[in-house]
Design a protein around this motif. Sequence first.
Motif, PDB file in Angstrom:
ATOM      1  N   THR A 145       6.500 -70.574  -4.903  1.00  0.00           N
ATOM      2  CA  THR A 145       7.888 -70.266  -5.119  1.00  0.00           C
ATOM      3  C   THR A 145       8.266 -68.922  -4.647  1.00  0.00           C
ATOM      4  OG1 THR A 145       7.567 -70.145  -7.426  1.00  0.00           O
ATOM      5  CG2 THR A 145       8.779 -72.260  -6.643  1.00  0.00           C
ATOM      6  N   MET A 178      12.736 -67.329 -11.722  1.00  0.00           N
ATOM      7  CA  MET A 178      11.553 -68.057 -11.875  1.00  0.00           C
ATOM      8  C   MET A 178      10.155 -67.324 -12.087  1.00  0.00           C
ATOM      9  SD  MET A 178      12.800 -71.009  -9.069  1.00  0.00           S
ATOM     10  CE  MET A 178      11.342 -72.263  -9.218  1.00  0.00           C
ATOM     11  N   PHE A 229       9.952 -66.070 -15.557  1.00  0.00           N
ATOM     12  CA  PHE A 229      10.100 -66.982 -16.765  1.00  0.00           C
ATOM     13  C   PHE A 229       9.418 -68.372 -16.405  1.00  0.00           C
ATOM     14  CE2 PHE A 229      13.799 -64.503 -17.450  1.00  0.00           C
ATOM     15  CZ  PHE A 229      13.505 -63.876 -18.696  1.00  0.00           C
ATOM     16  N   ILE A 230       8.810 -68.690 -15.310  1.00  0.00           N
ATOM     17  CA  ILE A 230       8.254 -69.912 -14.898  1.00  0.00           C
ATOM     18  C   ILE A 230       6.824 -69.575 -14.464  1.00  0.00           C
ATOM     19  CG2 ILE A 230       8.243 -72.273 -13.833  1.00  0.00           C
ATOM     20  CD1 ILE A 230      11.178 -71.948 -13.972  1.00  0.00           C
ATOM     21  N   PRO A 234       4.236 -67.256 -17.006  1.00  0.00           N
ATOM     22  CA  PRO A 234       3.675 -68.283 -18.236  1.00  0.00           C
ATOM     23  C   PRO A 234       2.842 -69.449 -17.633  1.00  0.00           C
ATOM     24  CG  PRO A 234       6.038 -68.025 -18.662  1.00  0.00           C
ATOM     25  CD  PRO A 234       5.940 -67.291 -17.132  1.00  0.00           C
TER      26      PRO A 234
END
Lengths: 322, 440
Positions: free
Chosen positions: A3, A49, A52-53, A56
């Motif tokens: 992404t 993204m 926070f995505i 992690p």
Amino acid sequence: MSTKTPAAPAKAPTAKHSQKEPRLPNPSSKKLFRTVEPYIWIAPSIILMAIFIVTPIFKVFQLSMSKVTRAGQLKGFNNFENFTKVLKSPAFSLVLKNTIVWTIAVVIISTVLGFILALILNNKFHGRKIARAIVVFPWATTLVIQASVWNFIINKDYGTLNTLLMKFGLISAPVNWTPNPTAYFAWEIACGIFVTIPFVTFCVLSGLQSIDSSYYEAATVDGAGYFQKLFNITLPLVKSSLTVSTVLNIIYVFNSFPIIWTMTKGDPANRTDTLVTYLYKLAFYNGKQGEASAVSVIGFIILLMCASVYMVYTLRKGDDDL
Amino acid sequence: MKKILATVLASAMVLALAACGGGGGGTSTPATSNPATSNPGASVPSTSGEKIPIKVIAAEYGQNTKQWWADFQSDFNGSHDNIDLTVETVSWNDIYTVVNARIANNDAPDILNIDVFADYQADDLLLPAKDFVSDETYAKMYPAFLEQSNIDGTVWAIPDLASARAMYYNKDILDAAGVEVPTTWDELKAACEKIKAYDSSIYPWGIDMTTDEGQAAFAYYIWNNGSDFTDASGNWILNDPKNVEAIEYAISLYKDGYTNTDPATETRYMLQDLFGAGKLAMVIGPNSIPTYIADNYAKAETPEEEQINYAFAAIPTNGSNPSVSAGVMDRFMCFDNGHSDEKLEAIKQFFDFFYEDERYSEWVLMEGFLPATSAGGEIVAASDPSMAPWVDIVGSCKFYPTAKAEWADVKQGVINVEQQALLGGNVQELLDNLQAEIAG
């Protein structure tokens, strides 16, 4: 990860060109701006993204391949030992089987029931708005509360189900509704279905409302019956809504934690554990964060395969059907 | 090309939804949100550069803990001009994650109040107790308690409070069934039989073998069969014949229909509720049960005639074995953050202040726990007569072998054994397997 890729070309030209935009005289700059503009618009979400995505998730991959101490310190790459330990553990196959049963049962049954409910709610009747609002309730309530309430209902000693049946005189003594782990798991599935139905209903309902009534009128004129209309008009036209809700549900249900955790914590002896409750126990009860991350990665790969099937399917059909 | 695009999009979708799903990749995420539970204002840095900062993370034991620490912080800072103490209270649900995240980010607290310590010690993160506690304060602790934090001859943590267990029984039910308070396993089984015969809707005996606290049940039965988790030299003896016998006895109570319906999913809180409602005749529980039951009665406005008449006694044992109470103890430990001598001195002052007899007994009584110092014990026993027998019990009870690095595995392992046994597994085989797994 993937992404992130579009972000790279977006960053550098962002500030330079967005400010100059109103005074762009030459067509080549304008063209460049046109090319870059979409990336500027999506840049904030890409950055969010990434933070926070992706970070992690990257961390989980890193943990899954490292030796992690109980205090959470990384002690270097350990040759996929976390994965071999997890796969060798006798509990893992049981947990994986539970996860598959849980996901398939909840998704299929809630999709069928949700579809039927959507058909009913799509009819015109008095109090339709109220009925639709009521359908949202299970969805709008916290899952922990839902699961606690279900636990309370089926409890042998003070549960409302026993009390109700005894008041009606249907049973004379309290019934143990959860005599074995399979029964408990079935109740958890029932709770899962109950909270998932509203989502399916509303996905399908939105599809149903976009169907032009002239199709049905034409079919009626041609003498089509209820089921002919259902299978030849309704189903093909809500198929895309159903596909979306099913794929999202597979991911949500597969990753669902609160219902099982609140009702049984995966007890007894992993009989009601799914991958998510199992990895939580591994990480926070057994202090094996490396192995827990490995379970997480395995779950991610399984979901990735499911989602890939969906993506290949929808892209092959073209964007119109999405 | 489309397939590649499909895979990329699928990954993005799974990533996004897995993150939304909550818990999917949870090992690292909660850390970012949890510090919200910290004491408001506690994170404000000291305005004066001269002060020595001390950061404490403390477990939130109940509703009064946060306020107690807030008052403590202002009292301490008020009387120590050169020290800037900040105390964060964190709920038990989050504390391990918060602490681990802080350690991973090189921001370990100076002082931590929690139950376990061996994992931190194994990573060389702690200082020996003698380095951060003054001799005077150190001497106040019960030696048996300090021993629980001893690894290879060094004590790494100091006890802050304890709780102990005993058998609670409903006097009215026992009287009505014509049963004396059981002291041995045989008497217990006979009592269960009589209670069952008297009223089949009452559960004679409560067992909690859940993930929450199944290790406690294991301890009650093996300790009262004259056995233990380890032998005298500290080697695991989980499949000792006496341990097998003890667990088989506990499982037989369930199989004979003398216990609550589902010991694998009914936690001690459910048992305490059943006991308070007069549906359970006997149960092993902590010293906080009277407070728990009284609170429940107050909340539900239970009329006096519906409240139960109960008392507690020693846990029944097998034959002539001495009755052993199970103790649970929490600790303070100090992280080795490269402290200067002044800082260590400040930390010592913190502990001196905390363990001042009056203040310490307030701390213990605040949530209904038991003291870990002899002076505290005397004050608590004098101020609350109902606590006096407990102060005696806690001085002599046994503790889990939490100083051993394998404890976390043993704890989950024995719970698994109990739950498998409840489902019909062979206790001997299960314990043999566990022993092989733990002792390697």
